[in-house]
Design an enzyme around this catalytic site. Structure first.
Site, PDB file in Angstrom:
ATOM      1  N   GLN A   5       0.834  -1.210   0.000  1.00  0.00           N
ATOM      2  CA  GLN A   5       0.000   0.000   0.000  1.00  0.00           C
ATOM      3  C   GLN A   5       0.866   1.256   0.000  1.00  0.00           C
ATOM      4  OE1 GLN A   5      -3.187   0.076   2.814  1.00  0.00           O
ATOM      5  NE2 GLN A   5      -3.526   2.255   2.541  1.00  0.00           N
ATOM      6  N   GLU A   6       1.939   1.252   0.777  1.00  0.00           N
ATOM      7  CA  GLU A   6       2.838   2.416   0.796  1.00  0.00           C
ATOM      8  C   GLU A   6       3.452   2.638  -0.583  1.00  0.00           C
ATOM      9  OE1 GLU A   6       6.787   4.118   3.115  1.00  0.00           O
ATOM     10  OE2 GLU A   6       6.276   2.007   3.317  1.00  0.00           O
ATOM     11  N   GLN A  50       9.607  20.928 -33.752  1.00  0.00           N
ATOM     12  CA  GLN A  50       9.367  19.489 -33.870  1.00  0.00           C
ATOM     13  C   GLN A  50       9.900  18.724 -32.664  1.00  0.00           C
ATOM     14  OE1 GLN A  50      11.396  17.293 -37.038  1.00  0.00           O
ATOM     15  NE2 GLN A  50       9.442  16.298 -37.508  1.00  0.00           N
ATOM     16  N   GLN A 102      14.117  19.968 -19.349  1.00  0.00           N
ATOM     17  CA  GLN A 102      14.995  20.315 -20.472  1.00  0.00           C
ATOM     18  C   GLN A 102      14.356  21.379 -21.365  1.00  0.00           C
ATOM     19  OE1 GLN A 102      18.070  19.070 -20.740  1.00  0.00           O
ATOM     20  NE2 GLN A 102      18.540  20.221 -22.609  1.00  0.00           N
TER      21      GLN A 102
END
Length: 177
Positions: free
Chosen positions: A39-40, A77, A134
Site C-alpha cells: 500500500q505504501e 518538432q 529540459q
C-alpha cells in the site's frame, strides 16, 4: 535500581525491561511493517503519476508562451516529439497503476507486483520530469517555476518506500533469480 538496555539496536526506556509500552508481539515489528509495504508503494506510485502529469501540464503551458528564434517553443518538432513521448509514457504507466490499484483493493496485489509498479512509476516520473525540465532550459532550475520542485521531488521518489535498487531485487526474487 532502574535497568536500561539495548535490544535489537533500540534502547529500551522501560524500567526492568518491561513490556508495558510495546505494541504487538515481540520480534514481529518487521512483519507488521511488511504488511503495509504494498500500500505504501502504491501511494508513492499514485503521487508519481500525479507529479509526472503536473510536469507535463506545466511544460505544455510554458512552451506555448515561451518564444525562441521568433516562434513559440511549442512549434518546434523536437518539443512536440518530447512531449508526445512523455504523454505516452504517462498513459502507459497510468494503465499499469490502475490495474494494480484494483488488485490492491481486492487484496490480490503481491509485494513483488507493488514493487514493479513503484519502480516503473518513479522511474517514469524521473524521465518525464527530466525531459520537461529540459524544455524550460535554464529556467528549469529557477525555484519560481514549478518544474524545479517537481524535479527535486522526482529524485526522492526513487528513494523512499524502498529504493529503485530494492524494487529490482524484489522483482528479481519473484522471477526466481
Amino acid at each position: 535500581m532502574r535497568e536500561r538496555g539495548i535490544r535489537y539496536g533500540l534502547q529500551t526506556m522501560c524500567e526492568g525491561g518491561g513490556t508495558a509500552n510495546r505494541l504487538g508481539e515481540e520480534g514481529a515489528a518487521f512483519g507488521y511493517l511488511g504488511r503495509n509495504l504494498p500500500q505504501e508503494r502504491m501511494t508513492v506510485a499514485v503521487g508519481s503519476v500525479a507529479q509526472a502529469r503536473a510536469a507535463l501540464d506545466a511544460t505544455i503551458e510554458y512552451v506555448r508562451e515561451r518564444k525562441a528564434f521568433g516562434a513559440p517553443v511549442a512549434s518546434f518538432q523536437n518539443t512536440k516529439f518530447e512531449l508526445a513521448a512523455v504523454a505516452a509514457e504517462i498513459e502507459a504507466a497510468q494503465a499499469m497503476l490502475d490495474r494494480a490499484v484494483l488488485e490492491l483493493v481486492d487484496r490480490r496485489l503481491s509485494g513483488a507486483d507493488a514493487a514493479k509498479v513503484k519502480l516503473f512509476r518513479t522511474e517514469t516520473q524521473a524521465r518525464a520530469v527530466d525531459r520537461c525540465l529540459q524544455l524550460f532550459g535554464g529556467y528549469g532550475y529557477v525555484t519560481e517555476y514549478p518544474i524545479a520542485r517537481l524535479y527535486a521531488d522526482a529524485r526522492v521518489a526513487r528513494i523512499y518506500a524502498g529504493t529503485s535498487e530494492v524494487m529490482k531485487v524484489i522483482t528479481a526474487k519473484s522471477l526466481g533469480l
